[in-house]
Design a protein around this motif. Structure first.
Motif, PDB file in Angstrom:
ATOM      1  N   THR A 178       0.317  38.298  15.419  1.00 55.96           N
ATOM      2  CA  THR A 178       0.097  37.966  14.013  1.00 55.96           C
ATOM      3  C   THR A 178       0.530  36.525  13.776  1.00 55.96           C
ATOM      4  O   THR A 178       1.656  36.158  14.063  1.00 55.96           O
ATOM      5  N   GLU A 179      -0.403  35.718  13.258  1.00 58.86           N
ATOM      6  CA  GLU A 179      -0.121  34.320  12.943  1.00 58.86           C
ATOM      7  C   GLU A 179      -0.700  33.992  11.583  1.00 58.86           C
ATOM      8  O   GLU A 179      -1.562  34.707  11.089  1.00 58.86           O
ATOM      9  N   SER A 191     -10.562  22.853  14.924  1.00 53.41           N
ATOM     10  CA  SER A 191     -10.495  24.292  15.122  1.00 53.41           C
ATOM     11  C   SER A 191      -9.548  24.865  14.078  1.00 53.41           C
ATOM     12  O   SER A 191      -8.453  24.334  13.885  1.00 53.41           O
ATOM     13  N   GLN A 192      -9.993  25.913  13.374  1.00 50.55           N
ATOM     14  CA  GLN A 192      -9.178  26.524  12.336  1.00 50.55           C
ATOM     15  C   GLN A 192      -9.153  28.034  12.533  1.00 50.55           C
ATOM     16  O   GLN A 192     -10.186  28.651  12.723  1.00 50.55           O
ATOM     17  N   ARG A 193      -7.957  28.608  12.483  1.00 48.54           N
ATOM     18  CA  ARG A 193      -7.778  30.054  12.584  1.00 48.54           C
ATOM     19  C   ARG A 193      -7.727  30.592  11.163  1.00 48.54           C
ATOM     20  O   ARG A 193      -6.877  30.186  10.370  1.00 48.54           O
ATOM     21  N   LEU A 194      -8.675  31.492  10.820  1.00 49.85           N
ATOM     22  CA  LEU A 194      -8.833  31.932   9.442  1.00 49.85           C
ATOM     23  C   LEU A 194      -8.750  33.446   9.307  1.00 49.85           C
ATOM     24  O   LEU A 194      -9.215  34.188  10.180  1.00 49.85           O
ATOM     25  N   CYS A 195      -8.209  33.888   8.169  1.00 54.70           N
ATOM     26  CA  CYS A 195      -8.233  35.311   7.830  1.00 54.70           C
ATOM     27  C   CYS A 195      -9.662  35.659   7.400  1.00 54.70           C
ATOM     28  O   CYS A 195     -10.472  34.767   7.147  1.00 54.70           O
ATOM     29  N   ALA A 233      -3.497  39.481  11.690  1.00 54.73           N
ATOM     30  CA  ALA A 233      -3.470  39.968  13.068  1.00 54.73           C
ATOM     31  C   ALA A 233      -4.635  39.366  13.854  1.00 54.73           C
ATOM     32  O   ALA A 233      -5.707  39.119  13.302  1.00 54.73           O
ATOM     33  N   ASP A 234      -4.420  39.111  15.130  1.00 53.41           N
ATOM     34  CA  ASP A 234      -5.456  38.505  15.970  1.00 53.41           C
ATOM     35  C   ASP A 234      -6.805  39.211  15.902  1.00 53.41           C
ATOM     36  O   ASP A 234      -7.827  38.530  15.798  1.00 53.41           O
TER      37      ASP A 234
END
Length: 79
Positions: free
Chosen positions: A7-8, A36-40, A18-19
């Motif tokens: 979880t980030e 690069s963006q990690r998004l919900c 969660a991944d």
């Protein structure tokens, strides 16, 4: 919610995600990654809407046919 190894935080809203639920939007030019963006899931949906709005041509007078389905709010575009 306590963060675990899988979880980030979302890069936009900061909420932990969660991944398996996260999505990564990557921008590459000539095979080089620019961003690069990690998004919900919610922020990813907003990213897609914004991308669609910004990348849509202003003059949409192309040879596209729009088929409207009376039972749905969705338009199908046929090139």
């Amino acid at each position: 919610m306590a963060m675990s190894e899988d979880t980030e935080p979302c890069d936009w809203c900061g909420e932990s995600v969660a991944d398996p639920l996260s999505r990564t939007a990557r921008v590459t030019v000539d095979r080089s990654q620019i961003d690069s963006q990690r998004l919900c899931p919610e922020c990813f949906a907003n990213w897609i809407d914004r991308y669609d709005a910004e990348m849509r041509p202003e003059d949409d007078d192309s040879d596209q046919t729009v088929i409207e389905d009376g039972d749905s709010d969705t338009d199908i575009i046929v090139d």
